[in-house]
Design an enzyme around this catalytic site. Structure first.
Site, PDB file in Angstrom:
ATOM      1  N   LYS A  58       0.840  -1.206   0.000  1.00  0.00           N
ATOM      2  CA  LYS A  58       0.000   0.000   0.000  1.00  0.00           C
ATOM      3  C   LYS A  58       0.869   1.248   0.000  1.00  0.00           C
ATOM      4  O   LYS A  58       0.593   2.212  -0.717  1.00  0.00           O
ATOM      5  CB  LYS A  58      -0.944  -0.013   1.220  1.00  0.00           C
ATOM      6  CG  LYS A  58      -2.061  -1.044   1.077  1.00  0.00           C
ATOM      7  CD  LYS A  58      -2.822  -1.279   2.380  1.00  0.00           C
ATOM      8  CE  LYS A  58      -3.792  -2.438   2.219  1.00  0.00           C
ATOM      9  NZ  LYS A  58      -4.412  -2.865   3.483  1.00  0.00           N
ATOM     10  N   GLN A 102      -3.998  -1.173   9.710  1.00  0.00           N
ATOM     11  CA  GLN A 102      -3.955  -2.522   9.140  1.00  0.00           C
ATOM     12  C   GLN A 102      -4.536  -3.515  10.161  1.00  0.00           C
ATOM     13  O   GLN A 102      -4.183  -3.483  11.330  1.00  0.00           O
ATOM     14  CB  GLN A 102      -2.498  -2.891   8.791  1.00  0.00           C
ATOM     15  CG  GLN A 102      -2.344  -4.241   8.117  1.00  0.00           C
ATOM     16  CD  GLN A 102      -3.015  -4.317   6.749  1.00  0.00           C
ATOM     17  OE1 GLN A 102      -2.963  -3.378   5.962  1.00  0.00           O
ATOM     18  NE2 GLN A 102      -3.673  -5.437   6.479  1.00  0.00           N
ATOM     19  N   ASP A 125     -10.306   4.117   4.521  1.00  0.00           N
ATOM     20  CA  ASP A 125     -10.449   2.666   4.404  1.00  0.00           C
ATOM     21  C   ASP A 125     -11.903   2.251   4.714  1.00  0.00           C
ATOM     22  O   ASP A 125     -12.250   1.075   4.611  1.00  0.00           O
ATOM     23  CB  ASP A 125      -9.474   1.988   5.389  1.00  0.00           C
ATOM     24  CG  ASP A 125      -9.136   0.561   5.010  1.00  0.00           C
ATOM     25  OD1 ASP A 125      -9.298   0.205   3.829  1.00  0.00           O
ATOM     26  OD2 ASP A 125      -8.697  -0.196   5.896  1.00  0.00           O
TER      27      ASP A 125
END
Ligand code: NAP
Length: 294
Positions: A58, A102, A125
């Protein structure tokens, strides 16, 4: 379907590439106009090798698109309070426009509490309760990246979910649940299946659109695919194996996502697109037309 029928593959790699190029152009424009480059902060707890790889990917993709990548690593022993403190600081930092925590964050941290420390306007996200609610109500906000990528892939292949029976196998907060809500928002009739579902095969056989989001290799049997169905295989299991038995599914489906190269690349593409949109909004440049659909 005849014996020789083979479903068309839905190419997520090419579409993701085009979205990433559009995000890069928009990032350059934002940097030129505001003097500030869009910035995504990634937060990782511990050193799980898959998570380390995902974060590295990412970050590399961000940098390639002209998005500044800032990384914060916390030890596996970090507490919920420490993680919340770190995320709150990023939420308040005007130089950070998007935050990605994450997951999984390990067994010692209350993941929901940590996610909720992300400011909604930086939730690129799409993991907070507010983002989920806005998405479910069809209001503006950031969508969960993998579900957003799935919807964009359906659009690209002119699949209109309206009136279709969509079956979603899996109900995780980041994948199954939100993709079902997005399909409902596009007027599909949605059935969710999960580990307590009985008669899974008979439900799968009714699916005009099937989303497999289970995390078990070749879990969906090809013979259960309705002829002509659209099959979205979101699963990603060791050895590049999806959740659908693709060889037999391809003889029955109309369209199917390959693994790899289907849903996977779309997730990062949506993350980049939402990061530049967040930056534009926070820097007072307006969101304009979404780069996801330009
Ligand atoms: P997860 O949190 O483990 O959720 C799995 C879901 O599958 C759960 O809802 C579970 O039901 C359901 N399930 C488990 N066994 C089942 C069974 N026998 N019958 C029916 N349902 C069953 O997984 P996830 O995070 O959603 O990920 C799912 C898959 O997608 C994984 O392969 C993951 O690697 C992949 N993924 C890919 C991307 C990407 O970018 N391509 C992103 C995210 C995830 P319960 O709720 O009842 O436990």
């Amino acid at each position: 379907m005849s014996q020789t029928h083979t479903a068309r593959l839905m190419d997520g790699t090419d579409l993701a590439h085009r979205i990433s190029e559009a995000s890069a152009s928009r990032a350059a424009e934002i940097t030129r106009e505001s003097g500030t480059a869009p910035c995504l902060a990634t937060v990782l707890v511990g050193d799980d090798s898959a998570s380390v790889t995902y974060v590295r990917m990412k970050r590399a993709r961000c940098e390639k698109a002209g998005i500044v990548s800032r990384h914060l690593g916390l030890p596996a022993t970090a507490t919920t309070a420490e993680l919340v403190g770190a995320i709150t600081a990023l939420s308040q930092d005007p130089e950070v426009h998007g935050i990605l925590l994450q997951h999984p964050v390990g067994p010692y941290i209350d993941e929901r509490v940590a996610f909720e420390a992300i400011a909604p306007d930086k939730d690129v996200d799409g993991v907070t309760m507010r983002s989920f609610a806005a998405m479910s109500f069809g209001l503006p906000g950031f969508v969960s990246c993998t579900p957003g990528g799935i919807m964009r892939l359906l659009e690209e292949y002119d699949v209109d979910p309206a009136g279709k029976h969509a079956v979603v196998v899996g109900r995780s907060a980041i994948l199954g649940k939100p993709v079902g809500m997005l399909l409902l928002g596009r007027n599909a009739t949605v059935t969710y299946c999960h580990s307590h579902t009985t008669g899974l095969g008979s439900i799968v056989r009714q699916a005009d659109i099937l989303v497999a989001a289970v995390g078990r290799p070749r879990f969906i049997r090809g013979e259960d695919i309705k002829p002509g169905a659209i099959v979205i295989d979101a699963g990603y299991n060791p050895g590049n194996i999806g959740d659908v038995d693709v060889e037999t599914a391809r003889t029955r489906a109309n369209l199917i996502t390959p693994v790899p190269g289907g849903v996977g690349p779309m997730t990062i593409a949506v993350l980049l697109a939402q990061t530049v949109e967040a930056a534009a909004e926070q820097l007072g440049l307006g969101s304009g037309r979404s780069v996801l659909r330009s």
